[in-house]
Each structure stands twice: as C-alpha cells, then as structure tokens.
Design an enzyme around this catalytic site. Structure first.
Site, PDB file in Angstrom:
ATOM      1  CD  GLU A 230     -52.262  80.522  83.339  1.00  7.53           C
ATOM      2  OE1 GLU A 230     -52.270  80.834  84.517  1.00  7.53           O
ATOM      3  OE2 GLU A 230     -52.492  79.223  83.151  1.00  7.53           O
ATOM      4  CB  CYS A 264     -54.904  78.871  86.643  1.00 11.39           C
ATOM      5  SG  CYS A 264     -55.157  78.730  84.854  1.00 11.39           S
TER       6      CYS A 264
END
Length: 459
Positions: A230, A264
């Site tokens: 990720e 993120c």
C-alpha cells in the site's frame, strides 16, 4: 548496535531511545513467533475471533493513552487520535464477526460426483513494515486480518513511533493473544532485508513510499515470497458543474488537512471544471487560509506539526520547485521559524505537468488546484498520474458520479460527495504505483493464506 529515538515534533524534544536488535536477536524473535504460530494455527476460527474481539475491547479501554502517545510521537491532532483508535476497534469487531465465515472454506461438487473442498489455511509468519502517519491503524489493518487467518505477525514500525508499536504489542498480549504471536522488531533497514529473506517468514506487507515498496518487493520476490503493498498517491478530487460547492469546499479542505495532510489516501489534487472553478477556488483558499497550526493537544488547533524536520523540508522543497516551474501560491507556502515542525495550509494554482504538485505526492497540507475544461477533461487529468489509490467525485447526481467512478476512475477507491479514509467492510488498496493487494472487507484475511484444494476421489 546503535539506537532508535522518538522525538516530539511539536517541541523537538527527545521522548525515548531504544536499542536496535542484532540480526541474531531479530531472528530469535522470528523463531519464537513461528513457534507460537504452530499452536495458533490449530486454534478454531471461533476461538481466534474471541481473542480478536477482546483486542478491540482493550483498544477502546486504552484509547486515551494510545491517542496521547500518537500525538506526542507524530503530531496528530489529539481528537483525531480518538477516531483512529475507534477505527482500529471497529476493524477488530468486523474481523471477529465475519472472520469465521470468510475463512470457513467451502465444498464444491466435482463432475465425477466426488467432493471438492476449498480450505483457507494459514501460511506462517507475516512480516509487516509500517509507516508513522497512523501509528495504530497501519498496524491493526494488517495484523488483525492475519491473526484471524491463523498466521503469526511481525512488525517493523517507523522509528518515530516505536513507542506506539511496543504499546500495541503489550496491549495484544493483555487482551489474551498468545505470547510471541505478534512481535515488534527494533531493527534497521539492512537487518530488515535479512528478515525478508529468512526462511521462517512467509509473506511481507508494507505501507510506505513507492521507492520502499519497490525495494521490498524486489527482496521478497528474490525469495519467492508474496507481498502486499500500500504505497503513496496524489489522489484527485473532481468537482463537477452541478456539485454542491459549499459541501465540496468543506470536504476538500478536510480531505487535504486531515492528519496534518500526512495521509496516503488524502485529497491532494483538486480538479475543478471551468464553469465553477473561480467560485470554488475563492472559497477553498479562504477556508484553507483560515486554518490554525498549533499544539496538537490544543482544542483550537486545526493542524499539528509535521512528523520530522526532514519531512517538512522535503515538502517545502516540492512547493518551491513547483513555483519555480509556474505554480502560484494562493495562501501559505512559507516555512515558519520557531520550535516544532509546523507548515501552514497551502494552496497552489497553475499546477501543470512537470511540477511536483502535479506529478508527485505532497505529503503534507499543500493542495494543488487544477482547472479542467469539462468532466471528460477532469477525468483525463485525474488519471494522468502514475498513482491510483483513491479519489473523489462531487456531483448533485450521485448515480452519475457512481457511474463515472466505476467506469472512468483508474483507482482502487473512490469517494462520492465527501472525503473518506477507510471502512472495515470496504476493500482498501490501490493500483499502478500505489501498490497491489487489498485489505479490509474480508479481502485482507485471504491475502496471506494457502487456498488449498482438496479432491475426495472415494469415500
């Protein structure tokens, strides 16, 4: 062996120091985790779920302590820490409630009339390398799913939130998880590479930058070990002509500055169609310019400090490079003096390809405003990125927005008429340079299992 240290980014004062483990000591931790896995894998799904449920209860019990620690270690606005722990507890609840059915396996008839069985078997020790921006959530996201699956779990946390990692290790044990089944490794990057290659590690998951992801994937691939990555992103939030502009402005501001902009899946590029661009820009800049950066423990602080001086310097350099290549600062953009790694909420206009504000991830409270001709042009710009984690669409016609999200957005996640982070029952993950694999929604429980096929030829 050397030391790790944690520093309060609001005061620049040392919090604590920790001794690094040698490779020999780190491998011993892996060995103990592997031994604990040997027993845990035999525990029923229902009994594993009870422990996972108890971890969720313990997280709620210790919420204040954990939220305080996160604010001290990485500068998170204190109230947002409570929300992070609530999400972690929710992940435990969802996993405990759904894990037994998700992992139960199934029976499939064979053409011969015999039985076919599908089993989701744990594979062993899963090694997680996690960042500092959500010190508890990043850990819980992969650890709980893999513990439910029957695996052992290792954690290499970011140096800046070492205390949070150790606090979770203690909490898991207090909640009833067998000793050594979840273990923290205090190691440097070279030792980490050795742990990836170590035979008793069966899978590796990382949340971090694309550079870190590429490195870890290469090391794991050389050892033929599966990875889940990720990585970063520069998520685009698209504002269409029929959008509720008041809502869009409010949600876009929140999406850009939540967690001090160090997320993120934060909203980072704001692509607004020409018909409403000027009106959106004026309201957005006014709202961003009114935000207050200050002590994360003060109730009136909208922004805390960035995690380190290095991170702040990197962000400011990206702003300066963008301006040098044609971007214009509408508010913020100046690095303050004084104690603490603070950076003001900043808006850049005239953002174009070739600028960090367009091409790269700005991991802090800096927004990139981009004018699009129309909806088609907006989605073209949104997808003109090497990243693909999340994104958003604002439109009064939710069904139209959903259709656009399904067909035209090249990302792993899309939020309609609002900013979102993660939900325990919805898959989380991205495409392109934002990584691969999925967590949440039951998907994470099956990333590191042996999907075993059994054919019964005669009984």
């Amino acid at each position: 062996m050397g030391q790790m240290k944690t520093v309060n980014p609001a005061t620049e004062e040392l919090i604590d120091t920790y001794e690094l483990m040698s490779l020999e000591d780190a491998k011993a931790v892996v060995d103990r985790c592997h031994k604990a896995f040997g027993e845990w894998r035999k525990v029923s799904l229902e009994d594993r779920a009870k422990v996972i449920k108890a971890i969720g209860a313990k997280l709620r019990e210790k919420k204040g302590e954990l939220a305080d620690l996160m604010s001290r270690e990485m500068g998170k606005v204190r109230a947002q820490g409570d929300g992070e722990i609530d999400l972690c507890a929710g992940i435990c609840d969802f996993t405990a409630e759904n894990g037994p059915s998700e992992l139960a396996g199934e029976e499939r008839p064979l053409e011969s009339g015999s039985r076919g069985l599908v089993q989701y078997a744990p594979i062993g020790v899963v090694y997680g390398i996690q960042p500092w921006n959500f010190p508890c959530y990043q850990v819980v996201r992969y650890a709980i799913a893999n513990l439910m699956a029957g695996n052992g779990v290792l954690l290499k946390h970011a140096e800046s939130c070492t205390g949070s990692g150790l606090a979770l290790e203690k909490l898991f044990r207090e909640a009833g998880l067998p000793e050594h089944l979840f273990s923290v490794l205090l190691i440097d990057h070279d030792t980490s590479d050795e742990i990836i290659a170590y035979e008793k590690v069966r899978g590796v998951t990382l949340t971090g930058s694309p550079g870190a992801g590429s490195h870890v994937a290469e090391k794991a691939g050389a050892a033929l070990k599966k990875t889940v990555l990720e990585l970063g992103s520069n998520d685009a939030y698209i504002v269409l002509e029929d959008a509720d502009l008041d809502r869009a402005v409010k949600q876009c501001v929140t999406g850009r500055i939540y967690n001090n902009g160090e997320t993120c899946v934060a909203a980072k590029r704001f692509i607004v169609v020409d018909a409403v661009y000027d009106k959106f820009r004026d309201a957005f800049v006014e709202a961003m310019g009114a935000l207050k950066a200050g002590d994360p423990f003060d109730d009136d602080s909208d922004l805390g400090p960035m995690v380190t001086g290095k991170q702040r310097d990197q962000l400011h350099e990206q702003v300066e490079k963008s301006v040098a290549n044609g971007a214009r600062i509408l508010c913020g953009g100046e690095k303050p003096s004084g104690k603490g790694y603070y950076y003001p909420a900043t808006v850049l206009e005239n953002v174009e390809p070739g600028q960090p504000a367009y091409d790269d991830e700005l991991f802090g409270p800096v927004a990139s405003l981009i004018r699009a001709k129309d909806a088609d042009d907006a989605f073209r710009i949104a997808n003109d990125s090497r990243f693909g984690l999340g994104g958003g669409v604002f439109s009064a016609d939710a069904e139209k927005a959903i259709a656009l999200a399904k067909e035209d957005f090249d990302t792993g996640m899309v939020f309609i008429n609002g900013f979102g982070l993660a939900a325990p029952n919805i898959p989380f993950g991205g495409v392109k340079d934002s990584g691969y694999g999925r967590e949440h929604g039951g998907f994470g429980m099956k990333e590191f299992v042996n999907i075993k096929g059994i054919q019964v030829m005669a009984e």
